[in-house]
Motif scaffolding. Structure first.
Motif, PDB file in Angstrom:
ATOM      1  N   MET A   1       0.847  -1.204   0.000  1.00 44.20           N
ATOM      2  CA  MET A   1       0.000   0.000   0.000  1.00 44.20           C
ATOM      3  C   MET A   1       0.876   1.245   0.000  1.00 44.20           C
ATOM      4  O   MET A   1       1.749   1.399   0.858  1.00 44.20           O
ATOM      5  N   VAL A   2       0.674   2.099  -0.981  1.00 42.34           N
ATOM      6  CA  VAL A   2       1.459   3.318  -1.064  1.00 42.34           C
ATOM      7  C   VAL A   2       0.961   4.336  -0.047  1.00 42.34           C
ATOM      8  O   VAL A   2      -0.239   4.470   0.196  1.00 42.34           O
ATOM      9  N   THR A   3       1.895   5.057   0.576  1.00 39.80           N
ATOM     10  CA  THR A   3       1.542   6.056   1.575  1.00 39.80           C
ATOM     11  C   THR A   3       1.590   7.459   0.959  1.00 39.80           C
ATOM     12  O   THR A   3       2.168   7.671  -0.107  1.00 39.80           O
ATOM     13  N   LYS A   4       0.978   8.407   1.660  1.00 36.50           N
ATOM     14  CA  LYS A   4       0.986   9.790   1.179  1.00 36.50           C
ATOM     15  C   LYS A   4       2.416  10.324   1.099  1.00 36.50           C
ATOM     16  O   LYS A   4       2.763  11.081   0.187  1.00 36.50           O
ATOM     17  N   ASN A   5       3.257   9.931   2.057  1.00 34.70           N
ATOM     18  CA  ASN A   5       4.646  10.385   2.051  1.00 34.70           C
ATOM     19  C   ASN A   5       5.412   9.826   0.853  1.00 34.70           C
ATOM     20  O   ASN A   5       6.258  10.515   0.270  1.00 34.70           O
ATOM     21  N   GLN A   6       5.110   8.569   0.487  1.00 31.84           N
ATOM     22  CA  GLN A   6       5.755   7.985  -0.679  1.00 31.84           C
ATOM     23  C   GLN A   6       5.335   8.690  -1.955  1.00 31.84           C
ATOM     24  O   GLN A   6       6.159   8.958  -2.838  1.00 31.84           O
ATOM     25  N   ILE A   7       4.036   9.014  -2.051  1.00 29.37           N
ATOM     26  CA  ILE A   7       3.544   9.752  -3.224  1.00 29.37           C
ATOM     27  C   ILE A   7       4.232  11.111  -3.310  1.00 29.37           C
ATOM     28  O   ILE A   7       4.703  11.522  -4.378  1.00 29.37           O
ATOM     29  N   LYS A   8       4.317  11.778  -2.186  1.00 30.63           N
ATOM     30  CA  LYS A   8       4.954  13.101  -2.136  1.00 30.63           C
ATOM     31  C   LYS A   8       6.421  13.017  -2.537  1.00 30.63           C
ATOM     32  O   LYS A   8       6.940  13.859  -3.273  1.00 30.63           O
ATOM     33  N   LEU A   9       7.100  11.957  -2.073  1.00 33.03           N
ATOM     34  CA  LEU A   9       8.507  11.773  -2.405  1.00 33.03           C
ATOM     35  C   LEU A   9       8.686  11.563  -3.904  1.00 33.03           C
ATOM     36  O   LEU A   9       9.534  12.219  -4.532  1.00 33.03           O
ATOM     37  N   VAL A  10       7.902  10.667  -4.483  1.00 31.39           N
ATOM     38  CA  VAL A  10       8.034  10.372  -5.914  1.00 31.39           C
ATOM     39  C   VAL A  10       7.750  11.613  -6.753  1.00 31.39           C
ATOM     40  O   VAL A  10       8.473  11.905  -7.710  1.00 31.39           O
ATOM     41  N   VAL A  11       6.719  12.353  -6.405  1.00 30.88           N
ATOM     42  CA  VAL A  11       6.394  13.577  -7.137  1.00 30.88           C
ATOM     43  C   VAL A  11       7.535  14.588  -7.036  1.00 30.88           C
ATOM     44  O   VAL A  11       7.880  15.257  -8.017  1.00 30.88           O
ATOM     45  N   SER A  12       8.153  14.686  -5.866  1.00 35.03           N
ATOM     46  CA  SER A  12       9.250  15.640  -5.672  1.00 35.03           C
ATOM     47  C   SER A  12      10.453  15.301  -6.547  1.00 35.03           C
ATOM     48  O   SER A  12      11.226  16.186  -6.925  1.00 35.03           O
ATOM     49  N   LEU A  13      10.621  14.020  -6.890  1.00 35.04           N
ATOM     50  CA  LEU A  13      11.784  13.599  -7.670  1.00 35.04           C
ATOM     51  C   LEU A  13      11.731  14.064  -9.119  1.00 35.04           C
ATOM     52  O   LEU A  13      12.677  13.850  -9.884  1.00 35.04           O
ATOM     53  N   LYS A  14      10.650  14.716  -9.500  1.00 33.94           N
ATOM     54  CA  LYS A  14      10.590  15.327 -10.821  1.00 33.94           C
ATOM     55  C   LYS A  14      11.544  16.518 -10.908  1.00 33.94           C
ATOM     56  O   LYS A  14      11.898  16.963 -11.994  1.00 33.94           O
ATOM     57  N   GLN A  15      11.954  17.030  -9.728  1.00 37.37           N
ATOM     58  CA  GLN A  15      12.850  18.174  -9.674  1.00 37.37           C
ATOM     59  C   GLN A  15      14.262  17.723  -9.307  1.00 37.37           C
ATOM     60  O   GLN A  15      14.461  16.897  -8.411  1.00 37.37           O
ATOM     61  N   LYS A  16      15.247  18.290  -9.991  1.00 35.60           N
ATOM     62  CA  LYS A  16      16.638  17.890  -9.807  1.00 35.60           C
ATOM     63  C   LYS A  16      17.107  18.053  -8.362  1.00 35.60           C
ATOM     64  O   LYS A  16      17.823  17.188  -7.838  1.00 35.60           O
ATOM     65  N   LYS A  17      16.711  19.133  -7.698  1.00 34.27           N
ATOM     66  CA  LYS A  17      17.220  19.374  -6.345  1.00 34.27           C
ATOM     67  C   LYS A  17      16.794  18.286  -5.376  1.00 34.27           C
ATOM     68  O   LYS A  17      17.543  17.920  -4.457  1.00 34.27           O
ATOM     69  N   TYR A  18      15.600  17.740  -5.577  1.00 34.18           N
ATOM     70  CA  TYR A  18      15.131  16.669  -4.696  1.00 34.18           C
ATOM     71  C   TYR A  18      15.751  15.330  -5.082  1.00 34.18           C
ATOM     72  O   TYR A  18      15.993  14.479  -4.220  1.00 34.18           O
ATOM     73  N   ARG A  19      16.019  15.124  -6.365  1.00 36.95           N
ATOM     74  CA  ARG A  19      16.744  13.920  -6.766  1.00 36.95           C
ATOM     75  C   ARG A  19      18.129  13.911  -6.137  1.00 36.95           C
ATOM     76  O   ARG A  19      18.595  12.880  -5.627  1.00 36.95           O
TER      77      ARG A  19
END
Length: 238
Positions: A1-19
Motif C-alpha cells: 500500500m502506497v503512503t501519502k509520504n511515498q507519493i509526495k517523495l516520488v512527485v518531488s523527484l521530478k525536480q533535480k534538487k530533490y533527486r
C-alpha cells in the motif's frame, strides 16, 4: 500500500534538487524498470497499477491508476514506475575511449548518447556541469536502461582534459573528415553544444579536429549532436 509520504517523495523527484537531496531517481515502463533491475541497479520501490504485473516485480506495490498518474511524469502512464538509488560515479580516467559532452542541453540527445555509449562499449561519459541532468525523466526514457551500464560523471572539463594523456578528438564542422583521420585505439571524443558547438575553453585542449563530411548537394546546416555521436563512434569502433 502506497503512503501519502511515498507519493509526495516520488512527485518531488521530478525536480533535480530533490533527486540530488534523496539520491533517488524515477524510471517508467516495464522494459526500462526490468533493464535496470537486471543491470544490478538498486531499487527503492517499484509501483504497478495492475495486479497481474505484480508477479513480474518482486515486492512491487499495487496502486490505483489515478495515483500512479499523479506520481508519473508521463501524459499516459504505462503501468510500471520504479524508484532507484543513484549509483556513485567512478571518477578515474578510463584507459579506453571516453565521450565528453560540452554543454549538451537537450534531454533526448543526452539519453540517446548514453544509449550509444552502451551500444559501442564506451563505459565512461564525462559531462560538463551545465550539461542536462542524466536523471532527468526525459533523459531516462531515452536511455532505455543503458544508464545502468555507463559511468556518468559531471566535472570541470578543462581540469579533466588537462589531466588525460589520451589524444583528444573534437567534433567540428571544419575538421578533418573522420574517414580520413588516423584514429587511435583509445582516446577522448568531445561533442559540443547543440547550437554553439565546442566552447573555446574546452577546444583549447582538442588535439585533433574531426568532422563528418557532407555528400552531394546536401544543404543541411549541421547534424543533430546525438546523430553525429553515433556516426563518429561507429567509425571509431570500426
Amino acid at each position: 500500500m502506497v503512503t501519502k509520504n511515498q507519493i509526495k517523495l516520488v512527485v518531488s523527484l521530478k525536480q533535480k534538487k530533490y533527486r540530488s537531496q534523496h539520491r533517488l531517481f524515477v524510471v517508467e515502463g516495464e522494459k526500462v524498470v526490468n533493464e535496470l533491475l537486471q543491470a544490478g541497479a538498486k531499487p527503492f520501490k517499484v509501483f504497478v497499477d495492475d495486479a497481474v504485473l505484480m508477479g513480474k516485480f518482486k515486492d512491487a506495490d499495487v496502486v490505483p491508476s489515478k495515483i500512479l498518474k499523479q506520481m508519473s511524469s508521463l501524459t499516459r502512464p504505462n503501468g510500471v514506475l520504479g524508484v532507484f538509488y543513484m549509483t556513485e560515479s567512478q571518477k578515474d580516467i578510463v584507459d579506453d575511449w571516453v565521450v565528453v559532452l560540452d554543454a549538451v542541453r537537450d534531454p533526448g540527445n543526452l539519453g540517446t548518447i548514453i544509449r550509444l555509449c552502451d551500444w559501442f562499449g564506451v563505459t565512461q561519459l564525462v559531462c560538463s556541469p551545465d550539461t542536462v541532468d542524466c536523471y532527468n525523466p526525459k533523459v531516462l526514457q531515452a536511455t532505455m536502461g543503458s544508464i545502468a551500464r555507463v559511468n556518468i560523471v559531471y566535472v570541470d572539463l578543462e581540469d579533466y582534459l588537462q589531466k588525460t594523456n589520451l589524444p583528444i578528438y573534437g567534433a567540428y564542422m571544419e575538421g578533418k573528415p573522420v574517414y580520413e583521420a588516423d584514429l587511435a585505439k583509445k582516446g577522448v571524443l568531445v561533442m559540443g553544444n547543440e547550437a554553439k558547438g565546442i566552447s573555446d575553453e574546452v577546444g583549447q585542449f582538442v588535439t585533433k579536429r574531426i568532422s563528418i563530411p557532407q555528400f552531394g548537394a546536401a544543404t543541411a546546416e549541421s547534424l543533430n549532436v546525438a546523430t553525429a555521436t553515433a556516426i563518429l563512434l561507429n567509425d571509431i569502433r570500426r
